[in-house]
Design an enzyme around this catalytic site. Structure first.
Site, mmCIF file in Angstrom:
data_model
loop_
_atom_site.group_PDB
_atom_site.id
_atom_site.type_symbol
_atom_site.label_atom_id
_atom_site.label_comp_id
_atom_site.label_asym_id
_atom_site.label_seq_id
_atom_site.Cartn_x
_atom_site.Cartn_y
_atom_site.Cartn_z
ATOM 1 N N HIS A 241 14.673 22.749 -15.302
ATOM 2 C CA HIS A 241 14.265 21.494 -14.645
ATOM 3 C C HIS A 241 12.936 21.056 -15.241
ATOM 4 C CE1 HIS A 241 17.295 21.790 -11.411
ATOM 5 N NE2 HIS A 241 17.148 23.089 -11.614
ATOM 6 N N HIS B 174 23.008 30.092 -12.280
ATOM 7 C CA HIS B 174 22.074 30.979 -11.553
ATOM 8 C C HIS B 174 22.774 31.883 -10.547
ATOM 9 C CE1 HIS B 174 22.509 27.661 -8.799
ATOM 10 N NE2 HIS B 174 21.679 26.874 -9.451
ATOM 11 N N HIS C 150 19.244 26.579 -18.525
ATOM 12 C CA HIS C 150 19.199 25.877 -17.218
ATOM 13 C C HIS C 150 17.728 25.631 -16.884
ATOM 14 C CE1 HIS C 150 20.789 25.436 -12.874
ATOM 15 N NE2 HIS C 150 19.513 25.043 -12.871
ATOM 16 N N LYS D 225 26.655 18.542 -14.813
ATOM 17 C CA LYS D 225 26.241 19.454 -13.739
ATOM 18 C C LYS D 225 26.769 18.963 -12.395
ATOM 19 C CE LYS D 225 23.869 22.601 -11.487
ATOM 20 N NZ LYS D 225 22.420 22.719 -11.362
ATOM 21 N N ASP E 168 16.359 28.368 -14.621
ATOM 22 C CA ASP E 168 16.282 27.566 -13.393
ATOM 23 C C ASP E 168 14.820 27.405 -12.977
ATOM 24 O OD1 ASP E 168 17.180 25.935 -11.390
ATOM 25 O OD2 ASP E 168 17.736 27.550 -10.032
ATOM 26 N N HIS F 169 26.450 24.291 -9.412
ATOM 27 C CA HIS F 169 25.618 24.970 -8.422
ATOM 28 C C HIS F 169 26.589 25.477 -7.359
ATOM 29 C CE1 HIS F 169 21.775 25.451 -6.029
ATOM 30 N NE2 HIS F 169 22.734 25.785 -5.184
#
Ligand code: DOR
Ligand code: ZN
Length: 341
Positions: free
Chosen positions: A15, A168, A13, A95, A240, A134
């Site tokens: 970004h 997460h 995960h 996602k 994350d 999420h």
């Protein structure tokens, strides 16, 4: 000197953003990780096949010669089965963000209704495309994940063949779900293994530790630590790591996200070592993910050694500056080399 060798560490995960920030942060993951699941919350979100392929190209350009596989994701929308068939080989997961719940999620799902979403979720299930979620409501900030458990339950029951990844996780409630439903899995971040709300807001406010979901109570952290340290087969590492420019974090409206990727492996080694569970790190960082996502490990090998390392106060490229977790602090493990470099 004590060392540990990790085979093909994956960040499930991540970004990486775009433009200058992508160029700054992508090499900070690709130098140590063998691959990562890349989050699609760009502006606009990654929601077409072209956008997936173009973003992947930009990532590959940003990492240069590093051996690193970007596993791409799509931003969840009600997609047709025909579309999903056409994009299936270019993505590893989709996602789902509840609308407005976090950074760049305005185009997410307004209401997670198993009937309304059934055509897309049944197609994903048939095509074996995992659904990453999420999992937060828009309730009281400390209860958002707990309140989302009923949504996970209804999805797990309605779509028993769909692989659902609780992203997460931060609570003991989410940990409990793992053993309750066969098709629920989870990623755990570095920061949620290490901090509680006390570290974020119990003393001076720490903007670089502010993220969503927010770090919770000691008993929640303990539940996360237990399943990570035992390398529970349904959990895997997902950093994350979510970089925001320094000025956007050190601001009266602080953006949510903790930037951990440059020191994630080092701090994980320290954490597993301190808890006498270093032998389980390989599963947490790679083997479990390979089984859950049906992936093959790469040949990338990373050697870490127990040697002090001072974390830089920030990383920068051009006009972009980003502050890592533990900036200016000394950590106990460092990278020795990877595949001879
Ligand atoms: O803290 C967070 N930052 N949580 C998320 O879910 C998104 C992320 C981001 O993209 O900045
Ligand atoms: Zn994220």
């Amino acid at each position: 000197m004590q060392t540990i060798t990790l085979n093909s560490p994956f960040d499930m995960h991540l970004h990486l953003r775009d433009n200058e920030m992508l160029e700054l942060v992508a090499p900070l993951s690709s130098s140590t990780f063998a691959g990562a699941i890349i989050m699609p919350n760009l502006v606009p979100p990654v929601d077409t096949k072209e956008a997936v392929l173009e973003y992947k190209d930009r990532i590959l350009r940003a990492i240069g010669n590093d051996q690193f596989s970007p596993f791409m994701t799509l931003f969840f929308k009600p997609y047709s089965k025909e579309f999903l068939e056409s994009v299936k080989d270019s993505i590893s997961a989709i996602k789902l963000y509840p609308a407005g719940i976090t950074t760049n999620s305005e185009g997410g799902v307004e209401s997670i209704d198993t009937v309304a979403l059934a055509p897309t979720l049944n197609a994903m299930s048939e095509l074996n495309i995992p659904l990453c979620i999420h999992g937060e409501t828009n309730g009281f900030v400390m209860d958002r994940e707990k309140e989302f458990m009923s949504v996970y339950e209804s999805l797990a029951i309605a779509f028993p063949k769909l692989k659902i990844i609780m992203e997460h996780i931060t609570t003991k409630d989410a940990v409990r779900m793992l053993d309750k439903y066969d098709n629920l899995y989870a990623t755990i971040t570095l920061h949620h293994l290490l901090i509680t709300l006390d570290d974020v807001a119990g003393g001076m406010l720490k903007p670089h530790l502010f993220c969503k979901p927010i770090a919770k109570r000691y008993e929640d952290r303990e539940a996360l630590q237990k399943v990570a340290l035992e390398a529970h087969p349904k959990v895997m590492f997902g950093s994350d790591s979510a970089p925001h420019p320094k000025h956007a974090k050190e601001n009266c409206g602080c953006a949510a996200g903790v930037f951990t990727s440059p020191i994630a492996l080092q701090v994980l080694a320290e954490f597993f070592d301190k808890n006498n569970k270093i032998e389980n790190l390989q599963k947490f960082i790679s083997n479990n993910a390979c089984k859950i996502y049906n992936m093959k490990p790469s040949s990338k090998i990373i050697v870490l050694e127990k040697k002090e390392f001072k974390v830089p106060s920030y990383y920068e490229k051009g006009d972009e500056k980003v502050v890592p977790i533990y900036a200016n602090e000394t950590i106990q493990w460092n990278i020795r080399n990877y595949n001879g470099k």
